[in-house]
Design a protein around this motif. Structure first.
Motif, PDB file in Angstrom:
ATOM      1  N   UNK A  39       4.642  11.940  -5.133  1.00 33.44           N
ATOM      2  CA  UNK A  39       4.261  12.246  -6.511  1.00 33.44           C
ATOM      3  C   UNK A  39       3.177  11.274  -6.971  1.00 33.44           C
ATOM      4  N   UNK A  40       3.386   9.994  -6.713  1.00 35.78           N
ATOM      5  CA  UNK A  40       2.440   8.970  -7.151  1.00 35.78           C
ATOM      6  C   UNK A  40       1.088   9.138  -6.460  1.00 35.78           C
ATOM      7  N   UNK A  41       1.076   9.412  -5.176  1.00 38.00           N
ATOM      8  CA  UNK A  41      -0.184   9.579  -4.456  1.00 38.00           C
ATOM      9  C   UNK A  41      -0.976  10.770  -4.972  1.00 38.00           C
ATOM     10  N   UNK A  42      -0.274  11.770  -5.487  1.00 37.29           N
ATOM     11  CA  UNK A  42      -0.945  12.982  -5.961  1.00 37.29           C
ATOM     12  C   UNK A  42      -1.488  12.847  -7.384  1.00 37.29           C
ATOM     13  N   UNK A  43      -1.173  11.776  -8.063  1.00 34.69           N
ATOM     14  CA  UNK A  43      -1.694  11.584  -9.415  1.00 34.69           C
ATOM     15  C   UNK A  43      -3.205  11.379  -9.389  1.00 34.69           C
ATOM     16  N   UNK A  44      -3.881  11.859 -10.432  1.00 34.80           N
ATOM     17  CA  UNK A  44      -5.290  11.510 -10.645  1.00 34.80           C
ATOM     18  C   UNK A  44      -5.298  10.051 -11.083  1.00 34.80           C
ATOM     19  N   UNK A  45      -6.206   9.274 -10.494  1.00 31.92           N
ATOM     20  CA  UNK A  45      -6.242   7.841 -10.798  1.00 31.92           C
ATOM     21  C   UNK A  45      -7.641   7.434 -11.256  1.00 31.92           C
ATOM     22  N   UNK A  46      -7.687   6.420 -12.139  1.00 34.15           N
ATOM     23  CA  UNK A  46      -8.985   5.940 -12.614  1.00 34.15           C
ATOM     24  C   UNK A  46      -9.674   5.083 -11.556  1.00 34.15           C
ATOM     25  N   UNK A  47     -10.936   4.876 -11.745  1.00 35.27           N
ATOM     26  CA  UNK A  47     -11.716   4.095 -10.777  1.00 35.27           C
ATOM     27  C   UNK A  47     -11.268   2.637 -10.706  1.00 35.27           C
ATOM     28  N   UNK A  48     -10.645   2.134 -11.754  1.00 32.41           N
ATOM     29  CA  UNK A  48     -10.217   0.736 -11.776  1.00 32.41           C
ATOM     30  C   UNK A  48      -8.790   0.535 -11.257  1.00 32.41           C
ATOM     31  N   UNK A  49      -8.211   1.579 -10.692  1.00 34.71           N
ATOM     32  CA  UNK A  49      -6.861   1.482 -10.114  1.00 34.71           C
ATOM     33  C   UNK A  49      -6.885   0.498  -8.940  1.00 34.71           C
ATOM     34  N   UNK A  50      -6.064  -0.572  -9.002  1.00 31.55           N
ATOM     35  CA  UNK A  50      -6.053  -1.516  -7.872  1.00 31.55           C
ATOM     36  C   UNK A  50      -5.461  -0.854  -6.625  1.00 31.55           C
ATOM     37  N   UNK A  51      -5.811  -1.359  -5.446  1.00 31.21           N
ATOM     38  CA  UNK A  51      -5.194  -0.817  -4.225  1.00 31.21           C
ATOM     39  C   UNK A  51      -3.699  -1.154  -4.197  1.00 31.21           C
ATOM     40  N   UNK A  52      -2.912  -0.311  -3.585  1.00 33.57           N
ATOM     41  CA  UNK A  52      -1.455  -0.493  -3.564  1.00 33.57           C
ATOM     42  C   UNK A  52      -1.033  -1.837  -2.981  1.00 33.57           C
ATOM     43  N   UNK A  53      -1.761  -2.356  -1.997  1.00 32.93           N
ATOM     44  CA  UNK A  53      -1.346  -3.580  -1.328  1.00 32.93           C
ATOM     45  C   UNK A  53      -1.372  -4.794  -2.256  1.00 32.93           C
ATOM     46  N   UNK A  54      -2.084  -4.715  -3.375  1.00 37.72           N
ATOM     47  CA  UNK A  54      -2.205  -5.870  -4.263  1.00 37.72           C
ATOM     48  C   UNK A  54      -0.954  -6.095  -5.112  1.00 37.72           C
ATOM     49  N   UNK A  55      -0.174  -5.052  -5.330  1.00 32.94           N
ATOM     50  CA  UNK A  55       0.950  -5.160  -6.258  1.00 32.94           C
ATOM     51  C   UNK A  55       2.040  -6.110  -5.775  1.00 32.94           C
ATOM     52  N   UNK A  56       2.406  -6.077  -4.517  1.00 28.49           N
ATOM     53  CA  UNK A  56       3.484  -6.959  -4.022  1.00 28.49           C
ATOM     54  C   UNK A  56       3.140  -8.439  -4.170  1.00 28.49           C
ATOM     55  N   UNK A  57       1.966  -8.902  -3.726  1.00 26.48           N
ATOM     56  CA  UNK A  57       1.689 -10.329  -3.913  1.00 26.48           C
ATOM     57  C   UNK A  57       1.513 -10.730  -5.381  1.00 26.48           C
ATOM     58  N   UNK A  58       0.943  -9.845  -6.189  1.00 24.58           N
ATOM     59  CA  UNK A  58       0.784 -10.170  -7.607  1.00 24.58           C
ATOM     60  C   UNK A  58       2.155 -10.297  -8.263  1.00 24.58           C
ATOM     61  N   UNK A  59       3.028  -9.309  -8.037  1.00 20.28           N
ATOM     62  CA  UNK A  59       4.350  -9.364  -8.655  1.00 20.28           C
ATOM     63  C   UNK A  59       5.177 -10.524  -8.130  1.00 20.28           C
ATOM     64  N   UNK A  60       5.085 -10.834  -6.869  1.00 25.56           N
ATOM     65  CA  UNK A  60       5.828 -11.974  -6.337  1.00 25.56           C
ATOM     66  C   UNK A  60       5.376 -13.264  -7.015  1.00 25.56           C
ATOM     67  N   UNK A  61       4.080 -13.428  -7.175  1.00 23.86           N
ATOM     68  CA  UNK A  61       3.549 -14.602  -7.853  1.00 23.86           C
ATOM     69  C   UNK A  61       4.014 -14.645  -9.309  1.00 23.86           C
ATOM     70  N   UNK A  62       3.902 -13.520 -10.000  1.00 19.26           N
ATOM     71  CA  UNK A  62       4.289 -13.484 -11.410  1.00 19.26           C
ATOM     72  C   UNK A  62       5.787 -13.706 -11.586  1.00 19.26           C
ATOM     73  N   UNK A  63       6.609 -13.064 -10.753  1.00 20.58           N
ATOM     74  CA  UNK A  63       8.060 -13.268 -10.842  1.00 20.58           C
ATOM     75  C   UNK A  63       8.418 -14.726 -10.568  1.00 20.58           C
TER      76      UNK A  63
END
Length: 169
Positions: A39-63
């Motif tokens: 479902x998520x992959x099929x969404x229309x996304x804006x040009x500023x959408x970060x790549x999926x791989x960035x979320x895990x390290x960002x969230x780990x750092x923030x948590x």
């Protein structure tokens, strides 16, 4: 609990919650069947959408940083019975809102409700920063990058909601 374990526990709590949230929503991000879009992959996304791989390290750092900030409040505010009681309660409520967002977005497929949730989360992050400031200024400052990320994520959530308003799933 030994003093050296308290900051470790404080850092682990948000990381475990974030890990569990990601674990239960991972099938919505990564396909379980080759060649099939989620479902998520099929969404229309804006040009500023970060790549999926960035979320895990960002969230780990923030948590990790928010967990350590909560330890600083616990330590400097006299624990759950001292002047840290209210800031830690606000922090706990904020964590609940944080952990609720992923199921709203990824499992419920409800971008509008997820946006309402992330707006509430943003407000709770501000409330956490303000309440932390009265106990330990540095703990409040440590939370500022998180506020920046949630601000960006809120804008991204809103944009995804608007770009995909015609979806019926």
């Amino acid at each position: 609990m030994a003093n050296y374990l308290k900051p470790v526990a404080a850092v682990l709590v948000p990381n475990i919650g974030g890990f569990l949230s990601g674990y239960f929503t991972r099938s919505e991000v990564r396909p379980t069947t080759t060649g099939q879009l989620t479902w998520y992959q099929a969404l229309k996304k804006p040009s500023f959408q970060p790549p999926n791989w960035i979320f895990a390290p960002v969230w780990t750092t923030l948590y990790s940083t928010m967990g350590y900030a909560s330890y600083m409040i616990f330590r400097d505010g006299g624990g759950f019975g001292g002047k840290a009681a209210l800031p830690l309660a606000v922090y706990g409520a904020h964590l609940a809102l944080n952990f609720a967002w992923s199921p709203l977005f990824f499992k419920a497929h409800n971008l509008g409700l997820a946006f309402a949730g992330i707006v509430a989360l943003w407000g709770s992050v501000v409330a956490t920063i303000v309440s932390f400031h009265g106990v330990n200024v540095n703990a409040a400052y440590i939370m500022l990058p998180y506020l920046g990320w949630v601000s960006f994520a809120s804008f991204l959530n809103f944009t995804l909601w608007r770009m995909n308003k015609d979806r019926t799933d």
